[in-house]
Write a protein that holds these residues in place. Structure first.
Motif, PDB file in Angstrom:
ATOM      1  N   ASP A   1     -27.243-153.226 -32.866  1.00  0.00           N
ATOM      2  CA  ASP A   1     -27.218-154.517 -32.162  1.00  0.00           C
ATOM      3  C   ASP A   1     -26.438-154.413 -30.859  1.00  0.00           C
ATOM      4  O   ASP A   1     -26.888-154.885 -29.810  1.00  0.00           O
ATOM      5  CB  ASP A   1     -26.599-155.610 -33.039  1.00  0.00           C
ATOM      6  CG  ASP A   1     -27.468-155.984 -34.226  1.00  0.00           C
ATOM      7  OD1 ASP A   1     -28.659-155.607 -34.247  1.00  0.00           O
ATOM      8  OD2 ASP A   1     -26.936-156.648 -35.150  1.00  0.00           O
ATOM      9  N   ARG A   2     -25.267-153.799 -30.925  1.00  0.00           N
ATOM     10  CA  ARG A   2     -24.434-153.661 -29.734  1.00  0.00           C
ATOM     11  C   ARG A   2     -25.079-152.722 -28.722  1.00  0.00           C
ATOM     12  O   ARG A   2     -25.006-152.943 -27.512  1.00  0.00           O
ATOM     13  CB  ARG A   2     -23.048-153.178 -30.123  1.00  0.00           C
ATOM     14  CG  ARG A   2     -22.277-154.259 -30.889  1.00  0.00           C
ATOM     15  CD  ARG A   2     -21.031-153.767 -31.531  1.00  0.00           C
ATOM     16  NE  ARG A   2     -20.013-153.398 -30.552  1.00  0.00           N
ATOM     17  CZ  ARG A   2     -18.787-153.039 -30.883  1.00  0.00           C
ATOM     18  NH1 ARG A   2     -18.429-153.003 -32.148  1.00  0.00           N
ATOM     19  NH2 ARG A   2     -17.924-152.703 -29.956  1.00  0.00           N
ATOM     20  N   LEU A   3     -25.739-151.687 -29.197  1.00  0.00           N
ATOM     21  CA  LEU A   3     -26.426-150.750 -28.318  1.00  0.00           C
ATOM     22  C   LEU A   3     -27.564-151.442 -27.571  1.00  0.00           C
ATOM     23  O   LEU A   3     -27.764-151.214 -26.369  1.00  0.00           O
ATOM     24  CB  LEU A   3     -26.948-149.567 -29.137  1.00  0.00           C
ATOM     25  CG  LEU A   3     -27.527-148.382 -28.396  1.00  0.00           C
ATOM     26  CD1 LEU A   3     -26.533-147.823 -27.397  1.00  0.00           C
ATOM     27  CD2 LEU A   3     -27.922-147.299 -29.386  1.00  0.00           C
TER      28      LEU A   3
ATOM     29  N   HIS B   1     -21.689-145.367 -28.430  1.00  0.00           N
ATOM     30  CA  HIS B   1     -22.539-146.010 -29.436  1.00  0.00           C
ATOM     31  C   HIS B   1     -23.604-145.044 -29.950  1.00  0.00           C
ATOM     32  O   HIS B   1     -23.907-145.036 -31.153  1.00  0.00           O
ATOM     33  CB  HIS B   1     -23.178-147.282 -28.875  1.00  0.00           C
ATOM     34  CG  HIS B   1     -22.241-148.442 -28.851  1.00  0.00           C
ATOM     35  ND1 HIS B   1     -21.260-148.579 -27.900  1.00  0.00           N
ATOM     36  CD2 HIS B   1     -22.106-149.505 -29.677  1.00  0.00           C
ATOM     37  CE1 HIS B   1     -20.578-149.682 -28.129  1.00  0.00           C
ATOM     38  NE2 HIS B   1     -21.066-150.268 -29.209  1.00  0.00           N
ATOM     39  N   LEU B   2     -24.158-144.226 -29.069  1.00  0.00           N
ATOM     40  CA  LEU B   2     -25.159-143.247 -29.512  1.00  0.00           C
ATOM     41  C   LEU B   2     -24.528-142.182 -30.418  1.00  0.00           C
ATOM     42  O   LEU B   2     -25.125-141.778 -31.424  1.00  0.00           O
ATOM     43  CB  LEU B   2     -25.838-142.592 -28.308  1.00  0.00           C
ATOM     44  CG  LEU B   2     -26.781-143.497 -27.528  1.00  0.00           C
ATOM     45  CD1 LEU B   2     -27.266-142.792 -26.263  1.00  0.00           C
ATOM     46  CD2 LEU B   2     -27.970-143.931 -28.380  1.00  0.00           C
ATOM     47  N   LYS B   3     -23.313-141.734 -30.078  1.00  0.00           N
ATOM     48  CA  LYS B   3     -22.609-140.780 -30.945  1.00  0.00           C
ATOM     49  C   LYS B   3     -22.325-141.402 -32.307  1.00  0.00           C
ATOM     50  O   LYS B   3     -22.525-140.771 -33.350  1.00  0.00           O
ATOM     51  CB  LYS B   3     -21.289-140.344 -30.299  1.00  0.00           C
ATOM     52  CG  LYS B   3     -21.445-139.430 -29.111  1.00  0.00           C
ATOM     53  CD  LYS B   3     -20.084-139.134 -28.493  1.00  0.00           C
ATOM     54  CE  LYS B   3     -20.217-138.502 -27.128  1.00  0.00           C
ATOM     55  NZ  LYS B   3     -18.920-138.387 -26.441  1.00  0.00           N
ATOM     56  N   ALA B   4     -21.857-142.647 -32.300  1.00  0.00           N
ATOM     57  CA  ALA B   4     -21.564-143.341 -33.555  1.00  0.00           C
ATOM     58  C   ALA B   4     -22.831-143.523 -34.380  1.00  0.00           C
ATOM     59  O   ALA B   4     -22.808-143.381 -35.607  1.00  0.00           O
ATOM     60  CB  ALA B   4     -20.911-144.696 -33.264  1.00  0.00           C
TER      61      ALA B   4
ATOM     62  N   THR C   1     -23.442-142.141 -38.084  1.00  0.00           N
ATOM     63  CA  THR C   1     -23.833-143.088 -39.129  1.00  0.00           C
ATOM     64  C   THR C   1     -25.126-142.653 -39.806  1.00  0.00           C
ATOM     65  O   THR C   1     -25.228-142.680 -41.038  1.00  0.00           O
ATOM     66  CB  THR C   1     -23.979-144.502 -38.521  1.00  0.00           C
ATOM     67  OG1 THR C   1     -22.759-144.850 -37.876  1.00  0.00           O
ATOM     68  CG2 THR C   1     -24.300-145.530 -39.585  1.00  0.00           C
ATOM     69  N   ASN C   2     -26.108-142.247 -39.016  1.00  0.00           N
ATOM     70  CA  ASN C   2     -27.378-141.800 -39.597  1.00  0.00           C
ATOM     71  C   ASN C   2     -27.189-140.568 -40.472  1.00  0.00           C
ATOM     72  O   ASN C   2     -27.768-140.472 -41.564  1.00  0.00           O
ATOM     73  CB  ASN C   2     -28.403-141.519 -38.500  1.00  0.00           C
ATOM     74  CG  ASN C   2     -28.985-142.782 -37.913  1.00  0.00           C
ATOM     75  OD1 ASN C   2     -29.001-143.833 -38.556  1.00  0.00           O
ATOM     76  ND2 ASN C   2     -29.449-142.710 -36.685  1.00  0.00           N
TER      77      ASN C   2
ATOM     78  N   GLU D   1     -14.368-151.016 -32.875  1.00  0.00           N
ATOM     79  CA  GLU D   1     -13.617-151.528 -31.728  1.00  0.00           C
ATOM     80  C   GLU D   1     -13.343-150.435 -30.703  1.00  0.00           C
ATOM     81  O   GLU D   1     -13.088-150.719 -29.538  1.00  0.00           O
ATOM     82  CB  GLU D   1     -12.292-152.165 -32.173  1.00  0.00           C
ATOM     83  CG  GLU D   1     -12.459-153.498 -32.897  1.00  0.00           C
ATOM     84  CD  GLU D   1     -12.988-153.323 -34.324  1.00  0.00           C
ATOM     85  OE1 GLU D   1     -12.632-152.332 -34.984  1.00  0.00           O
ATOM     86  OE2 GLU D   1     -13.768-154.183 -34.759  1.00  0.00           O
ATOM     87  N   GLY D   2     -13.373-149.180 -31.128  1.00  0.00           N
ATOM     88  CA  GLY D   2     -13.105-148.063 -30.234  1.00  0.00           C
ATOM     89  C   GLY D   2     -14.315-147.594 -29.455  1.00  0.00           C
ATOM     90  O   GLY D   2     -14.200-146.722 -28.595  1.00  0.00           O
ATOM     91  N   LEU D   3     -15.486-148.146 -29.756  1.00  0.00           N
ATOM     92  CA  LEU D   3     -16.709-147.727 -29.063  1.00  0.00           C
ATOM     93  C   LEU D   3     -16.733-148.343 -27.672  1.00  0.00           C
ATOM     94  O   LEU D   3     -16.535-149.544 -27.500  1.00  0.00           O
ATOM     95  CB  LEU D   3     -17.949-148.149 -29.842  1.00  0.00           C
ATOM     96  CG  LEU D   3     -18.085-147.583 -31.250  1.00  0.00           C
ATOM     97  CD1 LEU D   3     -19.354-148.092 -31.905  1.00  0.00           C
ATOM     98  CD2 LEU D   3     -18.055-146.076 -31.234  1.00  0.00           C
TER      99      LEU D   3
END
Length: 133
Positions: free
Chosen positions: A70-72, A22-25, A29-30, A14-16
């Protein structure tokens, strides 16, 4: 700590905000998924409680990665559409400015020249794609 990660290390979906977040997240994640996968691959005991928890964590992070991707994709499509609209509006404004300074005959000539050059460029791109493919 930014709003991307919660205190427990998980991603705050929710904070993205925006493509950069999104790229940082996605990078976090990766990296986390790679670490969990390495630990799972190197584990001697594949029946223990730790292994089950790590497998569950891997599934949760994989799900989170899918959500981020998906959001990206949606954000990138929106950005692409905005860029198309911006380009269209710029072209309309440019044409409006030119039409105030040039005759209609000159504008027709410019348009024909632009169409011919655009067609030539398109053919070059298509020929290059065919020869590389």
């Amino acid at each position: 700590m930014s709003n991307i990660q919660l205190e427990n290390g998980r991603i705050n979906l929710e904070g993205l905000d925006g493509i950069a977040d999104h790229l940082k997240a996605l990078a976090i994640t990766n990296k986390t998924l790679d670490g969990i996968k390495t630990s799972l691959d190197e584990a001697d005991d594949k029946t223990g409680d730790w292994y089950r928890r790590a497998t569950a964590a891997h599934k949760a992070w994989f799900w989170m990665r899918s959500r981020i991707c998906d959001r990206l994709a949606i954000l990138r499509r929106e950005e692409k559409e905005l860029n198309r609209m911006r380009c269209k509006f710029e072209n309309e404004e440019l044409l409006d400015l030119l039409s105030k300074q040039q005759t209609k005959a000159d504008l027709r000539t410019f348009r024909m020249l632009a169409q011919a050059k655009a067609e030539q460029r398109l053919q070059e791109v298509l020929n290059k794609a065919v020869s590389n493919g």
